[in-house]
Write a protein that holds these residues in place. Sequence first.
Motif, PDB file in Angstrom:
ATOM      1  N   GLY A  54      17.980  -0.054 -11.302  1.00  0.00           N
ATOM      2  CA  GLY A  54      16.663  -0.433 -10.827  1.00  0.00           C
ATOM      3  C   GLY A  54      16.563  -1.517  -9.788  1.00  0.00           C
ATOM      4  O   GLY A  54      16.145  -2.629 -10.086  1.00  0.00           O
ATOM      5  N   TYR A  55      16.956  -1.224  -8.591  1.00  0.00           N
ATOM      6  CA  TYR A  55      16.831  -2.166  -7.474  1.00  0.00           C
ATOM      7  C   TYR A  55      15.369  -2.550  -7.219  1.00  0.00           C
ATOM      8  O   TYR A  55      15.047  -3.719  -7.078  1.00  0.00           O
ATOM      9  N   THR A  56      14.478  -1.569  -7.191  1.00  0.00           N
ATOM     10  CA  THR A  56      13.096  -1.839  -6.774  1.00  0.00           C
ATOM     11  C   THR A  56      12.350  -2.745  -7.754  1.00  0.00           C
ATOM     12  O   THR A  56      11.527  -3.554  -7.337  1.00  0.00           O
ATOM     13  N   LYS A  57      12.635  -2.618  -9.016  1.00  0.00           N
ATOM     14  CA  LYS A  57      11.943  -3.436 -10.022  1.00  0.00           C
ATOM     15  C   LYS A  57      12.189  -4.929  -9.782  1.00  0.00           C
ATOM     16  O   LYS A  57      11.293  -5.749  -9.949  1.00  0.00           O
ATOM     17  N   GLY A  97      14.655   0.876   1.247  1.00  0.00           N
ATOM     18  CA  GLY A  97      14.913  -0.399   1.902  1.00  0.00           C
ATOM     19  C   GLY A  97      13.737  -0.962   2.665  1.00  0.00           C
ATOM     20  O   GLY A  97      13.905  -1.825   3.537  1.00  0.00           O
ATOM     21  N   GLY A  98      12.540  -0.526   2.337  1.00  0.00           N
ATOM     22  CA  GLY A  98      11.344  -1.088   2.961  1.00  0.00           C
ATOM     23  C   GLY A  98      11.117  -2.519   2.511  1.00  0.00           C
ATOM     24  O   GLY A  98      11.517  -2.902   1.406  1.00  0.00           O
ATOM     25  N   ASP A  99      10.497  -3.310   3.365  1.00  0.00           N
ATOM     26  CA  ASP A  99      10.224  -4.699   3.002  1.00  0.00           C
ATOM     27  C   ASP A  99       9.172  -4.738   1.899  1.00  0.00           C
ATOM     28  O   ASP A  99       8.137  -4.085   1.999  1.00  0.00           O
ATOM     29  N   PRO A 100       9.417  -5.514   0.852  1.00  0.00           N
ATOM     30  CA  PRO A 100       8.502  -5.537  -0.290  1.00  0.00           C
ATOM     31  C   PRO A 100       7.124  -6.130  -0.008  1.00  0.00           C
ATOM     32  O   PRO A 100       6.152  -5.750  -0.653  1.00  0.00           O
ATOM     33  N   ASN A 101       7.028  -7.079   0.941  1.00  0.00           N
ATOM     34  CA  ASN A 101       5.746  -7.768   1.078  1.00  0.00           C
ATOM     35  C   ASN A 101       5.395  -8.108   2.525  1.00  0.00           C
ATOM     36  O   ASN A 101       4.690  -9.062   2.788  1.00  0.00           O
ATOM     37  N   ASP A 102       5.854  -7.334   3.464  1.00  0.00           N
ATOM     38  CA  ASP A 102       5.488  -7.506   4.868  1.00  0.00           C
ATOM     39  C   ASP A 102       4.228  -6.676   5.109  1.00  0.00           C
ATOM     40  O   ASP A 102       4.216  -5.473   4.819  1.00  0.00           O
ATOM     41  N   ALA A 103       3.184  -7.283   5.642  1.00  0.00           N
ATOM     42  CA  ALA A 103       1.918  -6.575   5.870  1.00  0.00           C
ATOM     43  C   ALA A 103       2.100  -5.342   6.753  1.00  0.00           C
ATOM     44  O   ALA A 103       1.331  -4.379   6.642  1.00  0.00           O
TER      45      ALA A 103
END
Length: 164
Positions: A54-57, A97-103
């Motif tokens: 679980g990388y995304t968690k 691999g998307g940025d978790p919190n970039d608008a």
Amino acid sequence: MKTYTVQQQPAAGSCHYRYTKAKEPLPDLKCTPGAISPAVTQANLARTICRKGGYTKGIRPPVSVTGQEKRLNAVSYGYTGSLRDAEFDHDISLQLGGDPNDARNLWVEPMDPGHKPGGGVNNEKDPVETKLHTAVCSHKVTLAAAQHAIASDWTTALHTLGLD
């Protein structure tokens, strides 16, 4: 675990949904072009997005941050439907691999065609993300190719990469 803060969203009404012929929603490429995490590269796939466990968690921002951003982003996109029926979605998914919190990587994704209001979040983009993730982790496509394809148009990403 990383500490996240609420990110400034685009100006009210400045973002405009695009729609496919089948009426599937797409984000505004000026507001939501996608953004990748520098922590995920082709060279470290086995330690990041392709690892078991679980990388995304571990990188997902808390609801206390994303809830505020979702409300603000709805104003950016002029979204007036129920936020319960819309997903605050990563244009380039975390599993790619998307940025978790970039608008630039987040948008209020409205319901898919035929989805019943009040039915909660349901969109056709999620299975595409999973198929792309599987293809990247099995080395059928490169990480960069999958990221570009989904950010350009998630509805054609599998076809573009020869995965349909």
